[in-house]
Design an enzyme around this catalytic site. Structure first.
Site, short mmCIF file in Angstrom:
data_model
loop_
_atom_site.label_atom_id
_atom_site.label_comp_id
_atom_site.label_asym_id
_atom_site.label_seq_id
_atom_site.Cartn_x
_atom_site.Cartn_y
_atom_site.Cartn_z
N ASP A 33 0.87 -1.18 0.00
CA ASP A 33 0.00 0.00 0.00
C ASP A 33 0.91 1.22 0.00
OD1 ASP A 33 -2.25 1.93 0.65
OD2 ASP A 33 -3.34 0.06 0.92
N HIS A 79 -12.70 -0.65 -7.44
CA HIS A 79 -13.90 0.22 -7.50
C HIS A 79 -13.54 1.70 -7.30
CE1 HIS A 79 -14.91 -0.30 -2.90
NE2 HIS A 79 -14.01 0.63 -3.09
N GLY A 85 4.57 1.55 -1.53
CA GLY A 85 4.78 2.01 -2.90
C GLY A 85 3.46 2.02 -3.63
N PHE A 111 0.89 0.78 -6.61
CA PHE A 111 0.61 -0.36 -7.50
C PHE A 111 0.67 0.05 -8.97
CE2 PHE A 111 -3.78 0.11 -5.31
CZ PHE A 111 -4.17 1.19 -6.10
C1 LIG Z 1 -10.90 1.32 -0.43
S1 LIG Z 1 -9.35 1.05 0.27
C2 LIG Z 1 -9.33 -0.72 0.50
C3 LIG Z 1 -8.31 -1.14 1.50
C4 LIG Z 1 -8.30 -2.62 1.84
N1 LIG Z 1 -8.02 -3.44 0.69
C5 LIG Z 1 -9.63 -2.99 2.45
O1 LIG Z 1 -10.46 -3.61 1.78
O2 LIG Z 1 -9.86 -2.65 3.63
C6 LIG Z 1 -8.25 1.24 -1.13
C7 LIG Z 1 -6.79 1.06 -0.76
O3 LIG Z 1 -5.99 1.34 -1.93
C8 LIG Z 1 -4.82 2.02 -1.49
N2 LIG Z 1 -4.19 2.74 -2.59
C9 LIG Z 1 -4.65 3.83 -3.23
N3 LIG Z 1 -3.79 4.21 -4.20
C10 LIG Z 1 -2.76 3.34 -4.16
C11 LIG Z 1 -1.57 3.19 -4.91
N4 LIG Z 1 -1.28 4.03 -5.92
N5 LIG Z 1 -0.75 2.16 -4.63
C12 LIG Z 1 -1.04 1.29 -3.61
N6 LIG Z 1 -2.17 1.37 -2.86
C13 LIG Z 1 -3.01 2.38 -3.12
C14 LIG Z 1 -5.35 2.95 -0.42
O4 LIG Z 1 -4.34 3.47 0.40
C15 LIG Z 1 -6.33 2.05 0.31
O5 LIG Z 1 -5.70 1.34 1.36
#
Ligand SMILES: C[S@@+](CC[C@H](N)C(=O)[O-])C[C@H]1O[C@@H](n2cnc3c(N)ncnc32)[C@H](O)[C@@H]1O
Length: 339
Positions: free
Chosen positions: A203, A249, A229, A231
């Site tokens: 994340d 989503h 980092g 994704f």
């Molecule tokens: C809606 S949350 C879902 C978190 C977790 N998977 C859950 O279901 O509780 C979306 C996640 O994507 C992460 N995120 C957003 N942009 C990102 C990026 N460029 N690289 C890695 N993670 C990212 C956010 O920090 C967040 O933790």
């Protein structure tokens, strides 16, 4: 039923419009911690007001309004008591929804919803117009809002994780990578259920900062590495399962395909991709996800998708959708393999 009053279409409509006022009233009660004050028994509006440092008549009118929805009940002498719904607003209630209520009624959330017409007309997230940046950039700058966001995520995960583990067997995997896995709650639960497996959590840095504590609390820190980092840049290689829970989503098609291609670049030929997502029905049937979808449009420019939409998205990134496994909760596990 004899004596039951039938609502006209306009009554129905107005009831839904007024529901917005009720939502703010619930938020205010949660914000002031009124349910917590009533945990040990009924109190008068004046006593509650003194405890939460608010105006006695304001507190009385707030609670009186909420009794009309069976959230709190009024007793003689302007005393109020908890109902099962009010109890769920307490900080420490086992089924507490306080974090979600605080997030849903937060002024930032409401300001964004106030711009729904902008998003519908332009197709652009109103959040970008209002704040000049994407939600995740904003979260890295506003500690209070980020804290609420993380609490709301943790709350949803706590409810959802047991339903995922009941519905889906992870025991065949050796190395599970949770992409956009937040602070690692799901990964920790999967690792606890699969004692021989190892985990990798990816994340952004502002979120993974809290992960070591969560993984240590769950007793899986020695089987899990934390990667900070994006994704969009890279996803850790070497996993045989790549999990993305409620990640796609948040993104429009082109960005969602980019994320999936990042996973495709790291996943082995025998690897499996598991999207934990709310899958909308393909037909015109009612579904709460169709309303929540508007929040994704407003805040992220993302969307909830149908099975067919997931199939197409996955195909574009080089994956084949194999099956959709429902859970007892709102989410399903969309299982895919490299095409
Ligand atoms: C809606 S949350 C879902 C978190 C977790 N998977 C859950 O279901 O509780 C979306 C996640 O994507 C992460 N995120 C957003 N942009 C990102 C990026 N460029 N690289 C890695 N993670 C990212 C956010 O920090 C967040 O933790």
């Amino acid at each position: 039923m004899p004596g039951e009053i039938e609502l006209s279409p306009t009554d129905d409509l107005m009831e839904m419009v007024v529901a917005g006022c009720t939502a703010q009233a619930i938020h205010t009660a949660a914000k002031l911690g009124i349910a917590d004050v009533l945990a040990d028994g009924p109190r008068t509006a004046d006593e509650i007001a003194a405890e939460v440092e608010a105006h006695p008549d304001g507190v009385y009118r707030l609670l009186r309004a909420l009794t009309t929805r069976s959230i709190f009940t009024e007793l003689p002498g302007r005393r109020f008591a908890l109902t099962p719904m009010a109890d769920a607003l307490r900080r420490d209630a086992p089924n507490s929804v306080r974090a979600l209520v605080l997030m849903a009624g937060h002024p930032i959330t409401w300001e964004t919803w106030g711009q729904l017409a902008h998003s519908v007309v332009t197709g652009e997230p109103a959040f970008w117009k209002l704040r000049g940046m994407r939600v995740f950039e904003y979260l890295a700058r506003d500690e209070e809002y980020a804290d609420l966001f993380n609490q709301a995520m943790t709350f949803s995960s706590n409810i959802e994780i047991p339903t995922i583990l009941d519905a889906y067997d992870f025991s065949r995997f050796h190395t599970i990578v949770d992409v956009g896995g937040g602070q690692g709650r799901l990964l920790a639960a999967i690792l606890r259920a699969t004692p021989k497996a190892r985990g990798m959590l990816l994340d952004i840095e502002s979120v993974t900062a809290g992960a070591p504590r969560v993984l240590a609390e769950e007793g899986v820190a020695d089987r899990c590495t934390v990667h900070s980092g994006s994704f969009f840049d890279a996803v850790p290689a070497g996993g045989d399962a790549y999990v993305l829970k409620h990640v796609l989503h948040d993104w429009p098609e082109d960005k969602a395909v980019e994320i999936l291609r990042s996973v495709r670049a790291s996943i082995g030929d025998n690897g499996e991709l598991l999207l934990v997502a709310l899958v909308l029905p393909d037909d015109g049937s009612p579904h709460l996800g169709k309303v929540v979808d508007l929040d994704l449009l407003l805040e992220f420019g993302g969307r909830h998708r149908t099975r067919e939409e997931y199939r197409r998205l996955l195909a574009e990134a080089g994956f084949e959708l194999r099956r959709v496994v429902p859970t007892a909760g709102a989410a399903s596990v969309v299982e895919a393999i490299p095409a």
